[in-house]
Design an enzyme around this catalytic site. Structure first.
Site, short mmCIF file in Angstrom:
data_model
loop_
_atom_site.label_atom_id
_atom_site.label_comp_id
_atom_site.label_asym_id
_atom_site.label_seq_id
_atom_site.Cartn_x
_atom_site.Cartn_y
_atom_site.Cartn_z
N HIS A 182 -7.74 3.72 0.72
CA HIS A 182 -6.92 3.03 -0.41
C HIS A 182 -7.48 3.45 -1.74
O HIS A 182 -8.68 3.63 -1.92
CB HIS A 182 -7.02 1.53 -0.21
CG HIS A 182 -6.22 0.88 -1.20
ND1 HIS A 182 -6.67 0.60 -2.30
CD2 HIS A 182 -4.97 0.33 -1.40
CE1 HIS A 182 -5.64 -0.12 -3.50
NE2 HIS A 182 -4.65 -0.14 -2.61
N VAL A 184 -8.69 2.18 -4.47
CA VAL A 184 -9.89 1.51 -4.92
C VAL A 184 -11.24 1.97 -4.15
O VAL A 184 -12.32 1.27 -4.28
CB VAL A 184 -9.79 0.31 -5.37
CG1 VAL A 184 -8.58 -0.01 -6.42
CG2 VAL A 184 -9.38 -0.53 -4.20
N LYS A 185 -11.13 2.41 -2.92
CA LYS A 185 -12.14 2.60 -2.18
C LYS A 185 -13.16 3.65 -2.35
O LYS A 185 -13.05 4.35 -3.46
CB LYS A 185 -11.66 2.77 -0.70
CG LYS A 185 -10.70 1.43 -0.12
CD LYS A 185 -11.63 0.14 0.08
CE LYS A 185 -10.68 -0.96 0.14
NZ LYS A 185 -9.76 -0.83 1.50
N SER A 186 -13.99 3.91 -1.50
CA SER A 186 -15.16 5.00 -1.75
C SER A 186 -14.52 6.20 -2.14
O SER A 186 -14.88 6.94 -2.95
CB SER A 186 -16.03 5.04 -0.54
OG SER A 186 -16.88 3.92 -0.38
#
Length: 378
Positions: A182, A184-186
């Site tokens: 997604h 906003v993930k790493s």
């Protein structure tokens, strides 16, 4: 508004996607297999399957584990609802294990007590590496092995983290690990996820359920006398494939993961240093060098969370709260869960606020967060 999380896309990422658009197959081409291979190399897992979301990954992990209508799955209450919903998609019952107030991950002591007193053992346990910090996997794995329980890591927050010097996703202590990409993930593939495993049987089942339940693998066909066109639907599967557009973006992003994580750790360290004197509970500094720092969560001790939250939002900070305990959602309340069932998770929720943290966050932006939080709390 400064968001709590933000993706970082550069020209290399754009060029990778444009190359697929102009020169390659948009789906079922070469970009997704290349991404899967790169994930294996990074995580040190034997196999990886890319899918269209982390939620899809959790669902097919449960299916591959054999979870069905007569089964029970345990997870933790302080997570996004997908960590529990995946079992419900399979028709299974769900129960929760409370968290450790310090790590905010599953409490090993609560897990031991629940195992000692349960009348029915779960088919699978889904542990969640909350905010990017790995659970105590070696101890948990030993408990699961004793009772023949499938162990699934929900590592949606934790790509780039390590545990005992091994990358999260290696499945050294688990059967499967689920990742999320997604925005906003790493790393991001816009939307997308993956499952890693070291078990050949699991990767075959994962692939089958993620691709309509259909196989073309000659050795798996029941009727082996047909032509090269032949395929068989052997399970009721789903269309959870990742497109090559998403795969190309994910692969390009993966090349920058270590840099992203280093920036996150630097910003987490700056927060820990600057906010230490405030009347709040900070994340453990023990995880500074091992966490992926997907989220930086503080806990208010004496302030009203709603007032602080609104004051920070009014000053342009897109703070958030992660998460409303799953068992307090109306759907799960209808299944019989009640307020007070998991006190550690509920206590954490009452004071939790997520501060902005992402790789491209500038020193000026972070200092504004620090100054604003100090001003609001004082």
């Amino acid at each position: 508004m400064l968001p709590y999380g933000r993706h970082a896309v550069d020209q290399d990422d754009i060029d990778a996607v444009v190359d697929v658009l102009k020169n390659q197959l948009l789906t079922q081409g070469t970009a997704v297999p290349a991404f899967e291979s790169a994930l294996c190399k990074y995580t040190q897992a034997n196999y990886a399957l890319a899918v269209n979301s982390g939620t899809s990954g959790l669902h097919v992990a449960c299916l591959a584990a054999g979870v069905g209508p007569s089964d029970l799955v345990w997870t933790v209450p302080n997570s996004f609802v997908a960590s529990a919903n995946c079992a419900r998609y399979c028709g299974a019952d769900v129960d929760f294990v409370d968290i450790d107030p310090l790590t905010r991950n599953i409490s090993v002591e609560c897990l031991k007590i629940k195992l000692a007193n349960c009348r029915k053992f779960p088919k699978a346990l889904i542990v969640v590496h909350f905010a990017g910090v790995s659970c105590e996997m070696q101890t948990i794995a030993a408990l699961m092995k004793k009772h023949n329980i499938v162990l699934i890591e929900d590592a949606a927050h934790a790509l780039g983290a390590t545990y005992q010097d091994k990358p999260v996703g290696s499945c050294h202590f688990s059967d499967m690990t689920v990742l999320s990409f997604h925005p906003v993930k790493s790393i991001t593939s816009a939307e997308g996820g993956a499952i890693t495993t070291n078990n050949k049987g699991f990767i075959e089942r994962l692939t089958l359920f993620a691709k309509h339940g259909i196989t073309r693998e000659p050795s798996s066909l029941e009727d082996k006398d047909q032509g090269a066109w032949y395929y068989e639907q052997q399970e009721l599967g789903y269309n959870y494939r990742m497109s090559d557009l998403h795969g190309a973006l994910g692969l390009s992003q993966l090349n920058k993961l270590n840099t992203f994580i280093q920036h996150r750790r630097e910003k987490a360290g700056a927060y820990l240093s600057a906010l230490r004197a405030l009347p709040i509970k900070l994340p453990s500094e023990d995880a500074l060098a091992t966490s992926a720092w997907h989220l930086f969560m503080i806990e208010l001790i004496k302030h009203d969370r709603k007032q602080v939250f609104n004051a920070l939002r009014d000053r342009g900070l897109g703070v958030n709260v992660h998460y409303i305990p799953i068992h307090r959602q109306p759907y799960y309340q209808k299944l019989g869960f009640e307020h007070g069932d998991f006190p550690n998770a509920e206590h954490f929720y009452q004071g939790a606020i997520t501060l902005p943290l992402f790789p491209t966050m500038t020193e000026i932006e972070q200092q504004y967060v620090i100054d604003t939080l100090i001003d609001v709390l004082q």
